[in-house]
Design a protein around this motif. Structure first.
Motif, PDB file in Angstrom:
ATOM      1  N   ASN A   1       0.825  -1.200   0.000  1.00 54.50           N
ATOM      2  CA  ASN A   1       0.000   0.000   0.000  1.00 54.50           C
ATOM      3  C   ASN A   1       0.862   1.256   0.000  1.00 54.50           C
ATOM      4  OD1 ASN A   1      -2.107   1.801   0.194  1.00 54.50           O
ATOM      5  ND2 ASN A   1      -2.429   1.490   2.384  1.00 54.50           N
ATOM      6  N   LEU A   2       0.755   2.040  -1.069  1.00 56.74           N
ATOM      7  CA  LEU A   2       1.408   3.347  -1.140  1.00 56.74           C
ATOM      8  C   LEU A   2       0.377   4.464  -1.289  1.00 56.74           C
ATOM      9  CD1 LEU A   2       4.365   2.592  -3.567  1.00 56.74           C
ATOM     10  CD2 LEU A   2       4.486   2.876  -1.095  1.00 56.74           C
ATOM     11  N   ALA A   3      -0.876   4.159  -1.016  1.00 58.67           N
ATOM     12  CA  ALA A   3      -1.939   5.111  -1.322  1.00 58.67           C
ATOM     13  C   ALA A   3      -1.987   6.288  -0.365  1.00 58.67           C
ATOM     14  CB  ALA A   3      -3.293   4.390  -1.311  1.00 58.67           C
ATOM     15  N   ASP A   4      -1.379   6.170   0.815  1.00 62.02           N
ATOM     16  CA  ASP A   4      -1.546   7.213   1.815  1.00 62.02           C
ATOM     17  C   ASP A   4      -0.314   7.267   2.702  1.00 62.02           C
ATOM     18  OD1 ASP A   4      -2.553   9.131   3.459  1.00 62.02           O
ATOM     19  OD2 ASP A   4      -4.155   7.923   4.317  1.00 62.02           O
ATOM     20  N   GLY A   5       0.459   8.346   2.572  1.00 61.54           N
ATOM     21  CA  GLY A   5       1.592   8.538   3.471  1.00 61.54           C
ATOM     22  C   GLY A   5       2.931   8.118   2.913  1.00 61.54           C
ATOM     23  N   TRP A   6       2.989   7.739   1.622  1.00 60.25           N
ATOM     24  CA  TRP A   6       4.247   7.303   1.025  1.00 60.25           C
ATOM     25  C   TRP A   6       4.361   7.859  -0.400  1.00 60.25           C
ATOM     26  CZ3 TRP A   6       7.740   4.401   3.802  1.00 60.25           C
ATOM     27  CH2 TRP A   6       7.271   3.833   4.994  1.00 60.25           C
ATOM     28  N   GLY A   7       5.558   8.261  -0.769  1.00 57.75           N
ATOM     29  CA  GLY A   7       5.812   8.651  -2.150  1.00 57.75           C
ATOM     30  C   GLY A   7       5.013   9.855  -2.600  1.00 57.75           C
ATOM     31  N   LEU A   8       4.844   9.965  -3.891  1.00 53.68           N
ATOM     32  CA  LEU A   8       4.125  11.057  -4.525  1.00 53.68           C
ATOM     33  C   LEU A   8       2.817  10.531  -5.108  1.00 53.68           C
ATOM     34  CD1 LEU A   8       7.151  12.685  -6.373  1.00 53.68           C
ATOM     35  CD2 LEU A   8       6.126  13.395  -4.205  1.00 53.68           C
ATOM     36  N   PRO A   9       1.907  11.416  -5.499  1.00 53.77           N
ATOM     37  CA  PRO A   9       0.618  10.954  -6.046  1.00 53.77           C
ATOM     38  C   PRO A   9       0.750   9.961  -7.195  1.00 53.77           C
ATOM     39  CG  PRO A   9       0.524  13.296  -5.590  1.00 53.77           C
ATOM     40  CD  PRO A   9       1.947  12.887  -5.338  1.00 53.77           C
ATOM     41  N   ARG A  10       1.787  10.101  -8.009  1.00 50.56           N
ATOM     42  CA  ARG A  10       1.947   9.172  -9.142  1.00 50.56           C
ATOM     43  C   ARG A  10       2.345   7.773  -8.690  1.00 50.56           C
ATOM     44  NH1 ARG A  10       6.676  12.452  -9.721  1.00 50.56           N
ATOM     45  NH2 ARG A  10       8.579  11.311  -9.197  1.00 50.56           N
ATOM     46  N   ASP A  11       2.772   7.626  -7.415  1.00 49.58           N
ATOM     47  CA  ASP A  11       3.228   6.332  -6.917  1.00 49.58           C
ATOM     48  C   ASP A  11       2.115   5.482  -6.326  1.00 49.58           C
ATOM     49  OD1 ASP A  11       5.897   7.047  -7.498  1.00 49.58           O
ATOM     50  OD2 ASP A  11       6.029   8.146  -5.607  1.00 49.58           O
ATOM     51  N   VAL A  12       0.891   5.998  -6.299  1.00 43.66           N
ATOM     52  CA  VAL A  12      -0.206   5.297  -5.632  1.00 43.66           C
ATOM     53  C   VAL A  12      -0.298   3.862  -6.153  1.00 43.66           C
ATOM     54  CG1 VAL A  12      -2.706   5.175  -5.356  1.00 43.66           C
ATOM     55  CG2 VAL A  12      -1.515   7.368  -5.111  1.00 43.66           C
ATOM     56  N   ASP A  13      -0.213   2.925  -5.233  1.00 38.51           N
ATOM     57  CA  ASP A  13      -0.207   1.512  -5.594  1.00 38.51           C
ATOM     58  C   ASP A  13      -0.782   0.730  -4.419  1.00 38.51           C
ATOM     59  OD1 ASP A  13       0.224  -0.972  -6.643  1.00 38.51           O
ATOM     60  OD2 ASP A  13       2.412  -0.879  -6.621  1.00 38.51           O
ATOM     61  N   THR A  14      -2.026   0.322  -4.531  1.00 46.54           N
ATOM     62  CA  THR A  14      -2.671  -0.473  -3.493  1.00 46.54           C
ATOM     63  C   THR A  14      -2.935  -1.865  -4.056  1.00 46.54           C
ATOM     64  OG1 THR A  14      -3.721   1.468  -2.516  1.00 46.54           O
ATOM     65  CG2 THR A  14      -4.640  -0.682  -1.956  1.00 46.54           C
ATOM     66  N   VAL A  15      -2.346  -2.867  -3.420  1.00 42.58           N
ATOM     67  CA  VAL A  15      -2.441  -4.240  -3.907  1.00 42.58           C
ATOM     68  C   VAL A  15      -3.231  -5.065  -2.905  1.00 42.58           C
ATOM     69  CG1 VAL A  15      -1.154  -6.287  -4.634  1.00 42.58           C
ATOM     70  CG2 VAL A  15      -0.205  -3.993  -5.050  1.00 42.58           C
ATOM     71  N   ILE A  16      -4.380  -5.568  -3.327  1.00 38.38           N
ATOM     72  CA  ILE A  16      -5.212  -6.422  -2.490  1.00 38.38           C
ATOM     73  C   ILE A  16      -4.977  -7.892  -2.801  1.00 38.38           C
ATOM     74  CG2 ILE A  16      -7.593  -7.033  -1.880  1.00 38.38           C
ATOM     75  CD1 ILE A  16      -8.354  -4.133  -2.484  1.00 38.38           C
ATOM     76  N   SER A  17      -4.725  -8.190  -4.068  1.00 39.90           N
ATOM     77  CA  SER A  17      -4.429  -9.560  -4.477  1.00 39.90           C
ATOM     78  C   SER A  17      -3.248  -9.549  -5.431  1.00 39.90           C
ATOM     79  CB  SER A  17      -5.650 -10.204  -5.140  1.00 39.90           C
ATOM     80  OG  SER A  17      -6.004  -9.504  -6.320  1.00 39.90           O
ATOM     81  N   GLY A  18      -2.481 -10.607  -5.399  1.00 42.41           N
ATOM     82  CA  GLY A  18      -1.314 -10.705  -6.268  1.00 42.41           C
ATOM     83  C   GLY A  18      -0.818 -12.129  -6.308  1.00 42.41           C
ATOM     84  N   GLN A  19       0.466 -12.281  -6.603  1.00 44.74           N
ATOM     85  CA  GLN A  19       1.065 -13.613  -6.690  1.00 44.74           C
ATOM     86  C   GLN A  19       2.406 -13.627  -5.979  1.00 44.74           C
ATOM     87  OE1 GLN A  19       1.158 -14.334 -10.981  1.00 44.74           O
ATOM     88  NE2 GLN A  19      -0.744 -15.512 -10.835  1.00 44.74           N
ATOM     89  N   LEU A  20       2.718 -14.772  -5.379  1.00 46.71           N
ATOM     90  CA  LEU A  20       3.959 -14.956  -4.635  1.00 46.71           C
ATOM     91  C   LEU A  20       4.839 -15.997  -5.312  1.00 46.71           C
ATOM     92  CD1 LEU A  20       2.636 -15.133  -0.961  1.00 46.71           C
ATOM     93  CD2 LEU A  20       3.946 -13.264  -1.960  1.00 46.71           C
ATOM     94  N   LYS A  21       6.146 -15.785  -5.181  1.00 48.83           N
ATOM     95  CA  LYS A  21       7.118 -16.764  -5.646  1.00 48.83           C
ATOM     96  C   LYS A  21       8.166 -16.949  -4.554  1.00 48.83           C
ATOM     97  CE  LYS A  21       9.710 -17.879  -9.887  1.00 48.83           C
ATOM     98  NZ  LYS A  21       8.794 -18.929 -10.329  1.00 48.83           N
ATOM     99  N   VAL A  22       8.504 -18.195  -4.275  1.00 45.40           N
ATOM    100  CA  VAL A  22       9.427 -18.523  -3.189  1.00 45.40           C
ATOM    101  C   VAL A  22      10.671 -19.186  -3.761  1.00 45.40           C
ATOM    102  CG1 VAL A  22       9.754 -19.962  -1.132  1.00 45.40           C
ATOM    103  CG2 VAL A  22       7.584 -18.763  -1.485  1.00 45.40           C
ATOM    104  N   TYR A  23      11.839 -18.730  -3.311  1.00 46.72           N
ATOM    105  CA  TYR A  23      13.122 -19.334  -3.658  1.00 46.72           C
ATOM    106  C   TYR A  23      13.795 -19.799  -2.365  1.00 46.72           C
ATOM    107  CZ  TYR A  23      12.385 -16.228  -7.713  1.00 46.72           C
ATOM    108  OH  TYR A  23      11.860 -15.555  -8.783  1.00 46.72           O
ATOM    109  N   VAL A  24      14.352 -21.004  -2.381  1.00 47.36           N
ATOM    110  CA  VAL A  24      14.988 -21.562  -1.188  1.00 47.36           C
ATOM    111  C   VAL A  24      16.367 -22.097  -1.567  1.00 47.36           C
ATOM    112  CG1 VAL A  24      14.817 -23.242   0.688  1.00 47.36           C
ATOM    113  CG2 VAL A  24      12.732 -22.201  -0.244  1.00 47.36           C
ATOM    114  N   TRP A  25      17.389 -21.700  -0.785  1.00 46.04           N
ATOM    115  CA  TRP A  25      18.739 -22.251  -0.939  1.00 46.04           C
ATOM    116  C   TRP A  25      19.075 -23.045   0.313  1.00 46.04           C
ATOM    117  CZ3 TRP A  25      17.188 -17.669  -2.884  1.00 46.04           C
ATOM    118  CH2 TRP A  25      17.473 -17.397  -4.236  1.00 46.04           C
ATOM    119  N   SER A  26      19.466 -24.300   0.120  1.00 44.54           N
ATOM    120  CA  SER A  26      19.629 -25.191   1.262  1.00 44.54           C
ATOM    121  C   SER A  26      21.079 -25.400   1.670  1.00 44.54           C
ATOM    122  CB  SER A  26      19.011 -26.566   0.950  1.00 44.54           C
ATOM    123  OG  SER A  26      19.651 -27.144  -0.180  1.00 44.54           O
ATOM    124  N   TYR A  27      22.025 -25.122   0.801  1.00 43.60           N
ATOM    125  CA  TYR A  27      23.410 -25.444   1.120  1.00 43.60           C
ATOM    126  C   TYR A  27      24.322 -24.423   0.457  1.00 43.60           C
ATOM    127  CZ  TYR A  27      27.323 -28.557   2.289  1.00 43.60           C
ATOM    128  OH  TYR A  27      28.468 -29.104   2.826  1.00 43.60           O
TER     129      TYR A  27
END
Length: 489
Positions: A254-280
């Motif tokens: 959420n950048l809609a209130d209190g961060w950045g400039l008006p052009r930066d407004v970015d509110t994300v309610i749903s999206g996608q995740l990717k996980v990377y794991v290094w074991s050794y």
């Protein structure tokens, strides 16, 4: 001698002891067992940022094109922040916001997001329609404990970028997985490796295409704020799974209130995740210390296990509750405090580092504020946590060194997808972390991955190399003798 030279090159090339490192070829880098190279790109300059700057200054937000682009989504982006006052300490930037400007309570942070097209945008707090309470670097004031207090409006920032070719291949890489703050706000992604990872990266894509912005999920900091102020993601991992909590009915980003400039407004309610794991990961040196109610403030500054090159090396910091539903799970730390209102509940551990030490900050442990805090309002109430005792692990991953790592222990070159567990909301009772105290100085544990190569492999590998050298010497001697005999005929 030409015949001898050709035989030598043939033996070297087929033996596996001669490897050409091509930075643009990921497969060659991974097969060579190279722990990590230097970053693909380090911004050529430090950029100035200033919270609450006027729009004309543009100091609160800027977009840049990352030098030496990956030509794909970077595997790791690291934003480094340092105070204008000349301090040597680096504060990590963040991929989350958890606050708006609706409260007088101060908050801070440098937030960033990036794209596969090499764009990166960096933002600091800026009043929208509330209070000018946001700053660039903030360690929590009187509500948090630490060796010094940090309260900086202006700072310098730069970015570092690693592409796939700059890292060994992950032991596990998930597919892009849907997450939603409304209906799908808790995920368990099973990596199935059976050992505690050395490093985990979780990326949030602000949509479902390669053209969307991406931000990095941060670990341990969370709050009990409600409504639109509730944003961000929390994640933790152990030897089997990665848990990810989203704020119920809040925002993933959420950048809609209190961060950045008006052009930066970015509110994300749903999206996608990717996980990377290094074991050794080789060339990693780590140190573990215990933090709880009896940890003195001077002990919140800890020597690093090995000197750090802040341009090229990676520092990785996590905390693990010593009891509760997430006992032994590692939660990554954060680089600035966004929750310091004593009237609300919150948790987290903040850190900064120099070339030889790390500084830690945590909320005053008073029964309402914790080192790790996952309330019923996060992830549908699954695996809640209120921990006042954690084991902190500080790891330094040295760049540009060759790993003496056997093929059987190298990270697999295959991308493997394991089942994702999505649970329905429930609200189990919260568990208060054990406040049992252990002295920090008496509980320092050191761990050096670089000396844990199996002895058998070293013996066999070393013996094989000596045998190869011996055989090469015999071949060269025989060929030279044959050539010499021919000359006298």
């Amino acid at each position: 001698m030409n015949k001898a030279r050709h035989v030598i090159w043939l033996l070297l090339l087929t033996s596996g002891y001669f490897t050409v490192f091509v930075r643009g070829n990921c497969s060659v880098t991974s097969k060579a067992g190279n722990c990590t190279t230097n970053p693909k790109a380090v911004s050529g300059t430090w950029f100035s940022v200033k919270a609450q700057s006027t729009i004309q200054d543009n100091d609160v937000s800027f977009i840049a094109e990352m030098e030496e682009s990956c030509n794909e989504l970077p595997l790791k982006v690291d934003v480094q922040v340092k105070a204008h006052t000349g301090s040597d300490f680096i504060f990590p930037g963040s991929g989350i916001t958890q606050r708006t400007d609706d409260s007088d309570s101060p908050y801070g942070g440098v937030v960033y997001k990036y794209k596969a097209d090499s764009s990166i945008r960096i933002m600091v707090p800026k009043r929208e329609n509330g209070k000018s309470s946001g700053i660039t670097l903030f360690s929590g004031g009187s509500s948090w404990d630490g060796v010094i207090q940090v309260n900086e409006t202006a700072a310098d920032v730069r970015y570092r970028v690693w592409c796939r070719c700059n890292f060994p291949t992950p032991a596990f890489e998930s597919s892009w997985t849907n997450i939603d703050a409304r209906n799908n706000n808790f995920l368990e992604i099973n990596h199935g490796l059976g050992i505690m990872p050395d490093m985990v990266i979780v990326q949030l894509r602000h949509g479902s295409t390669d053209r969307d912005w991406v931000s990095d999920v941060m670990g341990s900091m969370s709050t009990s704020r409600t409504g639109k102020e509730k944003s961000g993601l929390i994640y933790a991992y152990n030897s089997r799974t990665v848990r990810i909590w989203a704020p119920e009915n809040g925002n993933l980003f959420n950048l809609a209130d209190g961060w950045g400039l008006p052009r930066d407004v970015d509110t994300v309610i749903s999206g996608q995740l990717k996980v990377y794991v290094w074991s050794y990961l080789m060339n990693t040196k780590s140190k573990s210390v215990t933090i709880d109610r009896r940890t003195s403030i001077p002990n919140l500054q800890v020597p690093l296990p090995v000197p750090l090159n802040i341009d090229h090396d990676i520092l990785y910091f996590t905390i693990s509750p010593t009891n509760g539903e997430n006992r032994g799970f590692a939660f990554p730390g954060v680089g600035s405090v966004q929750n310091a209102d004593t009237n609300t509940q919150y948790g987290g551990v903040m850190y900064s580092y120099s070339s030889d030490k790390i500084r830690l900050w945590h909320p005053k442990l008073d029964g309402r504020h914790f080192l790790v805090y996952v309330s019923n309002d996060w992830g549908g109430g699954h695996h809640t946590q209120s921990a006042e005792s954690v084991t902190a692990r500080i790891s330094v991953w040295k760049a540009g060194q060759i790993c003496l790592i056997p093929p059987s222990h190298r990270t697999t070159p295959k991308t493997t997808t394991f089942p994702v567990t999505t649970l329905k909301p429930s609200h189990p009772s919260m568990s208060l972390g054990n406040a049992s105290a252990r002295d920090l100085n008496k509980k320092e544990l050191w761990y050096d991955r670089s000396v844990t190569v199996p002895v058998l492999w070293l013996v066999v590998g070393g013996g094989g190399l000596l045998l190869l050298i011996f055989l090469l010497a015999i071949i060269i001697y025989c060929i030279c003798k044959e050539n010499s005999s021919n000359e006298f005929r």
